[in-house]
Write an enzyme that holds these catalytic residues in place. Structure first.
Site, PDB file in Angstrom:
ATOM      1  N   GLY A  46     -54.096  18.464 -80.778  1.00 30.52           N
ATOM      2  CA  GLY A  46     -53.140  19.583 -80.494  1.00 30.52           C
ATOM      3  C   GLY A  46     -51.641  19.181 -80.942  1.00 30.52           C
ATOM      4  N   GLN A  51     -42.728  19.070 -81.132  1.00 27.07           N
ATOM      5  CA  GLN A  51     -43.003  17.539 -81.333  1.00 27.07           C
ATOM      6  C   GLN A  51     -42.740  17.212 -82.639  1.00 27.07           C
ATOM      7  OE1 GLN A  51     -47.065  18.032 -79.567  1.00 27.07           O
ATOM      8  NE2 GLN A  51     -46.639  15.957 -79.061  1.00 27.07           N
ATOM      9  N   CYS A  94     -50.622  11.890 -75.670  1.00 30.21           N
ATOM     10  CA  CYS A  94     -49.522  12.573 -76.264  1.00 30.21           C
ATOM     11  C   CYS A  94     -48.921  11.924 -77.340  1.00 30.21           C
ATOM     12  CB  CYS A  94     -48.376  12.876 -75.091  1.00 30.21           C
ATOM     13  SG  CYS A  94     -47.058  13.929 -75.694  1.00 30.21           S
ATOM     14  N   LEU A  95     -49.036  12.777 -78.508  1.00 31.90           N
ATOM     15  CA  LEU A  95     -48.669  12.319 -79.812  1.00 31.90           C
ATOM     16  C   LEU A  95     -46.853  11.462 -79.793  1.00 31.90           C
ATOM     17  CD1 LEU A  95     -50.308  14.427 -82.271  1.00 31.90           C
ATOM     18  CD2 LEU A  95     -51.055  12.088 -81.470  1.00 31.90           C
ATOM     19  N   HIS A 136     -51.346  21.607 -71.562  1.00 34.56           N
ATOM     20  CA  HIS A 136     -50.732  20.536 -72.374  1.00 34.56           C
ATOM     21  C   HIS A 136     -49.672  20.744 -73.368  1.00 34.56           C
ATOM     22  CE1 HIS A 136     -50.016  16.126 -73.574  1.00 34.56           C
ATOM     23  NE2 HIS A 136     -49.441  16.603 -74.715  1.00 34.56           N
ATOM     24  N   GLU A 137     -49.949  21.621 -74.445  1.00 33.65           N
ATOM     25  CA  GLU A 137     -49.280  22.161 -75.378  1.00 33.65           C
ATOM     26  C   GLU A 137     -48.348  23.272 -74.826  1.00 33.65           C
ATOM     27  OE1 GLU A 137     -49.281  20.462 -77.928  1.00 33.65           O
ATOM     28  OE2 GLU A 137     -50.999  19.560 -77.772  1.00 33.65           O
ATOM     29  N   HIS A 140     -45.550  21.677 -73.358  1.00 33.82           N
ATOM     30  CA  HIS A 140     -44.452  21.289 -74.324  1.00 33.82           C
ATOM     31  C   HIS A 140     -43.269  22.296 -74.617  1.00 33.82           C
ATOM     32  CE1 HIS A 140     -45.564  17.155 -75.562  1.00 33.82           C
ATOM     33  NE2 HIS A 140     -46.688  17.436 -75.909  1.00 33.82           N
TER      34      HIS A 140
HETATM   35  O1  K1U Z   1     -49.539  17.463 -77.668  1.00 31.49           O
HETATM   36  C1  K1U Z   1     -50.060  16.314 -78.370  1.00 31.49           C
HETATM   37  O2  K1U Z   1     -49.324  15.347 -77.748  1.00 31.49           O
HETATM   38  C2  K1U Z   1     -51.200  16.206 -78.489  1.00 31.49           C
HETATM   39  C3  K1U Z   1     -52.321  15.626 -77.826  1.00 31.49           C
HETATM   40  C4  K1U Z   1     -53.096  16.953 -77.196  1.00 31.49           C
HETATM   41  C5  K1U Z   1     -53.977  16.316 -75.821  1.00 31.49           C
HETATM   42  C6  K1U Z   1     -54.938  15.416 -75.901  1.00 31.49           C
HETATM   43  C7  K1U Z   1     -55.752  15.211 -74.970  1.00 31.49           C
HETATM   44  C8  K1U Z   1     -55.608  15.933 -73.627  1.00 31.49           C
HETATM   45  C9  K1U Z   1     -54.492  16.551 -73.602  1.00 31.49           C
HETATM   46  C10 K1U Z   1     -53.648  16.987 -74.827  1.00 31.49           C
HETATM   47  C11 K1U Z   1     -53.129  14.654 -78.542  1.00 31.49           C
HETATM   48  O3  K1U Z   1     -53.870  15.091 -79.575  1.00 31.49           O
HETATM   49  S1  K1U Z   1     -53.218  13.103 -78.128  1.00 31.49           S
HETATM   50  C12 K1U Z   1     -54.302  12.290 -79.087  1.00 31.49           C
HETATM   51  C13 K1U Z   1     -55.999  12.646 -78.767  1.00 31.49           C
HETATM   52  O4  K1U Z   1     -56.290  13.145 -77.592  1.00 31.49           O
HETATM   53  C14 K1U Z   1     -56.988  12.400 -79.667  1.00 31.49           C
HETATM   54  C15 K1U Z   1     -56.737  11.821 -81.185  1.00 31.49           C
HETATM   55  C16 K1U Z   1     -58.130  11.588 -82.068  1.00 31.49           C
HETATM   56  C17 K1U Z   1     -59.134  12.167 -81.612  1.00 31.49           C
HETATM   57  C18 K1U Z   1     -59.399  12.517 -80.365  1.00 31.49           C
HETATM   58  C19 K1U Z   1     -58.338  12.837 -79.220  1.00 31.49           C
HETATM   59 ZN    ZN Z   2     -48.226  15.951 -76.114  1.00 36.49          ZN
END
Ligand code: K1U
Ligand code: ZN
Length: 171
Positions: A46, A51, A94-95, A136-137, A140
């Protein structure tokens, strides 16, 4: 389509409330395309526009289980209109807070209302990872980070680590 740089903690932009999208313009379509590119490049499931430093209520998500079939959804002005009493705990990332994970409890299922890129209002019911990711988004878009759902001790620890890293990078 362009991969844009990610905004990283403790950047103050992450604490701002994003503005609603009033019309689907070429600017919004380009923003959404760039967000999808940036989300896959990271990689993430996401991304919220804040971000990448754009304070608009735009979210992209691809929480599909098949890694080879890309199926992104663009959510404009998403809002939760119903959430379940039942909760689930997910080890969130979270990225904007790289290499840090924490268990967050949220409603297990949600119903969201949003506008799509055709300008239509859509409602979607979600569970599992998609439900967690939507919450989560949307957090944000309101300047809320998943670390805000952790204990003060854990939040203070992670903040300290990222403030220190930012100072080191600036030196
Ligand atoms: O909003 C963000 O920072 C993105 C975040 C979204 C998220 C993931 C998990 C739980 C809640 C919200 C991410 O994508 S973190 C990276 C991640 O979870 C992932 C990366 C590659 C493959 C699978 C998962
Ligand atoms: Zn995040």
């Amino acid at each position: 389509m362009t991969v844009r740089p990610l905004v990283i903690l403790p950047d103050a932009q992450l604490r701002l409330v994003s503005e609603p999208v009033t019309a689907v313009t070429d600017e919004i379509r380009t923003l959404a395309a760039d967000m999808i590119e940036t989300m896959y490049d990271a990689p993430g499931v996401g991304l919220a526009a804040v971000q990448i430093g754009v304070l608009k209520r735009v979210v992209t998500i691809d929480a599909s289980k098949d890694e080879n079939a890309k199926n992104p959804t663009v959510y404009l002005n998403p809002e939760i209109v119903w959430s379940s009493e039942e909760k689930r705990v997910y080890d969130e990332g979270c990225l904007s807070i790289p290499d840090f994970y924490g268990e967050v409890e949220r409603p297990d299922r949600v119903r969201v209302r949003y506008m799509n890129l055709d300008g239509a209002t859509v409602e979607q019911e979600a569970d599992g990872l998609l439900a967690t990711c939507l919450q989560h988004e949307i957090d944000h878009l309101n300047g809320v980070l998943f670390i805000d759902h952790l204990s003060k001790l854990k939040r203070d620890r992670v903040m300290k680590k990222f403030v220190k890293a930012a100072k080191r990078d600036a030196a």
